[in-house]
Design a protein around this motif. Sequence first.
Motif, PDB file in Angstrom:
ATOM      1  N   ARG A  10       9.485 -20.935   2.158  1.00 20.97           N
ATOM      2  CA  ARG A  10       9.383 -19.703   2.945  1.00 20.97           C
ATOM      3  C   ARG A  10       8.850 -18.525   2.142  1.00 20.97           C
ATOM      4  NH1 ARG A  10      13.824 -16.454   2.406  1.00 20.97           N
ATOM      5  NH2 ARG A  10      15.627 -17.408   1.423  1.00 20.97           N
ATOM      6  N   TYR A  11       8.911 -18.597   0.814  1.00 17.95           N
ATOM      7  CA  TYR A  11       8.300 -17.529   0.011  1.00 17.95           C
ATOM      8  C   TYR A  11       6.779 -17.559   0.201  1.00 17.95           C
ATOM      9  CZ  TYR A  11      12.776 -17.009  -2.412  1.00 17.95           C
ATOM     10  OH  TYR A  11      14.089 -16.798  -2.725  1.00 17.95           O
ATOM     11  N   ARG A  12       6.217 -18.747   0.176  1.00 17.04           N
ATOM     12  CA  ARG A  12       4.770 -18.897   0.406  1.00 17.04           C
ATOM     13  C   ARG A  12       4.418 -18.380   1.798  1.00 17.04           C
ATOM     14  NH1 ARG A  12       3.506 -24.568  -0.298  1.00 17.04           N
ATOM     15  NH2 ARG A  12       4.427 -24.763   1.748  1.00 17.04           N
ATOM     16  N   GLU A  13       5.233 -18.720   2.773  1.00 15.51           N
ATOM     17  CA  GLU A  13       4.975 -18.266   4.145  1.00 15.51           C
ATOM     18  C   GLU A  13       5.083 -16.746   4.256  1.00 15.51           C
ATOM     19  OE1 GLU A  13       7.676 -20.452   6.600  1.00 15.51           O
ATOM     20  OE2 GLU A  13       6.878 -22.373   5.932  1.00 15.51           O
ATOM     21  N   ALA A  14       6.097 -16.159   3.645  1.00 14.25           N
ATOM     22  CA  ALA A  14       6.308 -14.711   3.726  1.00 14.25           C
ATOM     23  C   ALA A  14       5.183 -13.945   3.025  1.00 14.25           C
ATOM     24  CB  ALA A  14       7.651 -14.332   3.117  1.00 14.25           C
ATOM     25  N   LEU A  15       4.710 -14.481   1.913  1.00 11.22           N
ATOM     26  CA  LEU A  15       3.684 -13.796   1.134  1.00 11.22           C
ATOM     27  C   LEU A  15       2.268 -14.116   1.602  1.00 11.22           C
ATOM     28  CD1 LEU A  15       5.345 -14.285  -2.331  1.00 11.22           C
ATOM     29  CD2 LEU A  15       5.243 -12.180  -1.010  1.00 11.22           C
ATOM     30  N   GLY A  16       2.114 -15.221   2.305  1.00 15.89           N
ATOM     31  CA  GLY A  16       0.801 -15.596   2.819  1.00 15.89           C
ATOM     32  C   GLY A  16      -0.149 -16.152   1.781  1.00 15.89           C
ATOM     33  N   VAL A  17       0.361 -16.517   0.608  1.00 18.42           N
ATOM     34  CA  VAL A  17      -0.469 -17.101  -0.455  1.00 18.42           C
ATOM     35  C   VAL A  17       0.324 -18.192  -1.176  1.00 18.42           C
ATOM     36  CG1 VAL A  17      -1.891 -15.042  -0.852  1.00 18.42           C
ATOM     37  CG2 VAL A  17       0.204 -15.346  -2.151  1.00 18.42           C
ATOM     38  N   ASP A  18      -0.410 -19.139  -1.738  1.00 17.83           N
ATOM     39  CA  ASP A  18       0.218 -20.191  -2.543  1.00 17.83           C
ATOM     40  C   ASP A  18       0.489 -19.725  -3.968  1.00 17.83           C
ATOM     41  OD1 ASP A  18       0.038 -21.963  -0.425  1.00 17.83           O
ATOM     42  OD2 ASP A  18      -1.843 -22.828  -1.116  1.00 17.83           O
ATOM     43  N   SER A  19      -0.432 -18.900  -4.481  1.00 14.62           N
ATOM     44  CA  SER A  19      -0.299 -18.459  -5.864  1.00 14.62           C
ATOM     45  C   SER A  19      -1.088 -17.174  -6.089  1.00 14.62           C
ATOM     46  CB  SER A  19      -0.792 -19.542  -6.828  1.00 14.62           C
ATOM     47  OG  SER A  19      -2.174 -19.754  -6.668  1.00 14.62           O
ATOM     48  N   VAL A  20      -0.744 -16.490  -7.171  1.00 15.20           N
ATOM     49  CA  VAL A  20      -1.465 -15.290  -7.591  1.00 15.20           C
ATOM     50  C   VAL A  20      -1.573 -15.309  -9.108  1.00 15.20           C
ATOM     51  CG1 VAL A  20      -0.753 -13.844  -5.635  1.00 15.20           C
ATOM     52  CG2 VAL A  20       0.619 -13.858  -7.717  1.00 15.20           C
ATOM     53  N   ALA A  21      -2.584 -14.641  -9.608  1.00 16.04           N
ATOM     54  CA  ALA A  21      -2.713 -14.406 -11.043  1.00 16.04           C
ATOM     55  C   ALA A  21      -2.200 -13.004 -11.312  1.00 16.04           C
ATOM     56  CB  ALA A  21      -4.159 -14.552 -11.479  1.00 16.04           C
ATOM     57  N   VAL A  22      -1.374 -12.844 -12.332  1.00 17.96           N
ATOM     58  CA  VAL A  22      -0.869 -11.531 -12.700  1.00 17.96           C
ATOM     59  C   VAL A  22      -1.157 -11.272 -14.169  1.00 17.96           C
ATOM     60  CG1 VAL A  22       0.933 -11.432 -10.934  1.00 17.96           C
ATOM     61  CG2 VAL A  22       1.467 -12.368 -13.166  1.00 17.96           C
ATOM     62  N   GLU A  23      -1.349 -10.015 -14.458  1.00 18.12           N
ATOM     63  CA  GLU A  23      -1.593  -9.602 -15.834  1.00 18.12           C
ATOM     64  C   GLU A  23      -0.636  -8.459 -16.145  1.00 18.12           C
ATOM     65  OE1 GLU A  23      -5.191  -7.596 -18.384  1.00 18.12           O
ATOM     66  OE2 GLU A  23      -5.705  -8.958 -16.741  1.00 18.12           O
ATOM     67  N   GLY A  24      -0.031  -8.501 -17.299  1.00 22.15           N
ATOM     68  CA  GLY A  24       0.883  -7.439 -17.690  1.00 22.15           C
ATOM     69  C   GLY A  24       1.639  -7.795 -18.947  1.00 22.15           C
ATOM     70  N   ASP A  25       2.548  -6.942 -19.296  1.00 26.16           N
ATOM     71  CA  ASP A  25       3.375  -7.132 -20.484  1.00 26.16           C
ATOM     72  C   ASP A  25       4.747  -7.602 -20.023  1.00 26.16           C
ATOM     73  OD1 ASP A  25       4.157  -7.098 -23.141  1.00 26.16           O
ATOM     74  OD2 ASP A  25       4.730  -4.988 -23.076  1.00 26.16           O
ATOM     75  N   PHE A  26       4.942  -8.902 -19.950  1.00 28.80           N
ATOM     76  CA  PHE A  26       6.177  -9.496 -19.444  1.00 28.80           C
ATOM     77  C   PHE A  26       6.940 -10.150 -20.584  1.00 28.80           C
ATOM     78  CE2 PHE A  26       2.824 -10.183 -16.199  1.00 28.80           C
ATOM     79  CZ  PHE A  26       3.282  -9.286 -15.245  1.00 28.80           C
ATOM     80  N   ALA A  27       8.254  -9.977 -20.586  1.00 25.89           N
ATOM     81  CA  ALA A  27       9.094 -10.664 -21.565  1.00 25.89           C
ATOM     82  C   ALA A  27       9.757 -11.891 -20.955  1.00 25.89           C
ATOM     83  CB  ALA A  27      10.152  -9.716 -22.123  1.00 25.89           C
ATOM     84  N   THR A  28      10.138 -11.778 -19.662  1.00 22.38           N
ATOM     85  CA  THR A  28      10.894 -12.849 -19.020  1.00 22.38           C
ATOM     86  C   THR A  28      10.348 -13.141 -17.620  1.00 22.38           C
ATOM     87  OG1 THR A  28      12.472 -11.356 -17.967  1.00 22.38           O
ATOM     88  CG2 THR A  28      13.028 -12.129 -20.198  1.00 22.38           C
ATOM     89  N   VAL A  29      10.817 -14.240 -17.056  1.00 22.60           N
ATOM     90  CA  VAL A  29      10.479 -14.583 -15.671  1.00 22.60           C
ATOM     91  C   VAL A  29      10.942 -13.467 -14.738  1.00 22.60           C
ATOM     92  CG1 VAL A  29      11.018 -16.203 -13.797  1.00 22.60           C
ATOM     93  CG2 VAL A  29      10.476 -17.071 -16.084  1.00 22.60           C
ATOM     94  N   ASP A  30      12.074 -12.856 -15.035  1.00 22.09           N
ATOM     95  CA  ASP A  30      12.577 -11.779 -14.183  1.00 22.09           C
ATOM     96  C   ASP A  30      11.652 -10.564 -14.196  1.00 22.09           C
ATOM     97  OD1 ASP A  30      14.547 -10.877 -12.327  1.00 22.09           O
ATOM     98  OD2 ASP A  30      15.319  -9.548 -13.895  1.00 22.09           O
ATOM     99  N   ASP A  31      10.997 -10.295 -15.302  1.00 23.63           N
ATOM    100  CA  ASP A  31      10.019  -9.200 -15.344  1.00 23.63           C
ATOM    101  C   ASP A  31       8.879  -9.463 -14.365  1.00 23.63           C
ATOM    102  OD1 ASP A  31      11.498  -7.975 -17.366  1.00 23.63           O
ATOM    103  OD2 ASP A  31      10.201  -8.747 -18.971  1.00 23.63           O
ATOM    104  N   VAL A  32       8.449 -10.709 -14.294  1.00 24.51           N
ATOM    105  CA  VAL A  32       7.388 -11.102 -13.362  1.00 24.51           C
ATOM    106  C   VAL A  32       7.883 -10.941 -11.932  1.00 24.51           C
ATOM    107  CG1 VAL A  32       5.880 -12.983 -12.625  1.00 24.51           C
ATOM    108  CG2 VAL A  32       6.434 -12.718 -15.052  1.00 24.51           C
ATOM    109  N   ARG A  33       9.083 -11.437 -11.656  1.00 24.06           N
ATOM    110  CA  ARG A  33       9.665 -11.327 -10.323  1.00 24.06           C
ATOM    111  C   ARG A  33       9.789  -9.871  -9.902  1.00 24.06           C
ATOM    112  NH1 ARG A  33      13.504  -9.284  -8.183  1.00 24.06           N
ATOM    113  NH2 ARG A  33      14.399  -8.755 -10.195  1.00 24.06           N
ATOM    114  N   ALA A  34      10.276  -9.023 -10.794  1.00 21.67           N
ATOM    115  CA  ALA A  34      10.475  -7.610 -10.471  1.00 21.67           C
ATOM    116  C   ALA A  34       9.157  -6.925 -10.121  1.00 21.67           C
ATOM    117  CB  ALA A  34      11.158  -6.899 -11.630  1.00 21.67           C
ATOM    118  N   LEU A  35       8.108  -7.225 -10.859  1.00 18.78           N
ATOM    119  CA  LEU A  35       6.798  -6.645 -10.559  1.00 18.78           C
ATOM    120  C   LEU A  35       6.324  -7.088  -9.182  1.00 18.78           C
ATOM    121  CD1 LEU A  35       4.100  -5.165 -11.527  1.00 18.78           C
ATOM    122  CD2 LEU A  35       3.332  -7.499 -11.963  1.00 18.78           C
ATOM    123  N   LEU A  36       6.424  -8.370  -8.909  1.00 23.51           N
ATOM    124  CA  LEU A  36       5.940  -8.900  -7.629  1.00 23.51           C
ATOM    125  C   LEU A  36       6.794  -8.426  -6.460  1.00 23.51           C
ATOM    126  CD1 LEU A  36       5.062 -12.500  -8.771  1.00 23.51           C
ATOM    127  CD2 LEU A  36       3.459 -10.672  -8.192  1.00 23.51           C
TER     128      LEU A  36
END
Length: 80
Positions: A10-36
Amino acid sequence: MNLTVKFFARYREALGVDSVAVEGDFATVDDVRALLAQRDGAEVLSEQNLMCARNEDLCQLDEPVSDGDEVAFFPTVTGG
């Protein structure tokens, strides 16, 4: 740092995409989640019980990330 982020179920359905490329200064998976989670329509990533993986291995949100990693988010699965 460049990462590929995949979404399932349902995350794929809610977002309407299978995947995205992100660029940034991330330390953890949670940093990525928080940005998205701040993006329009991505509120589902703010759920308390989401599951995640780094490079196809299940992990916790505090898992460190490195350049080129693949991060995946998916909802918990329940059955009965």
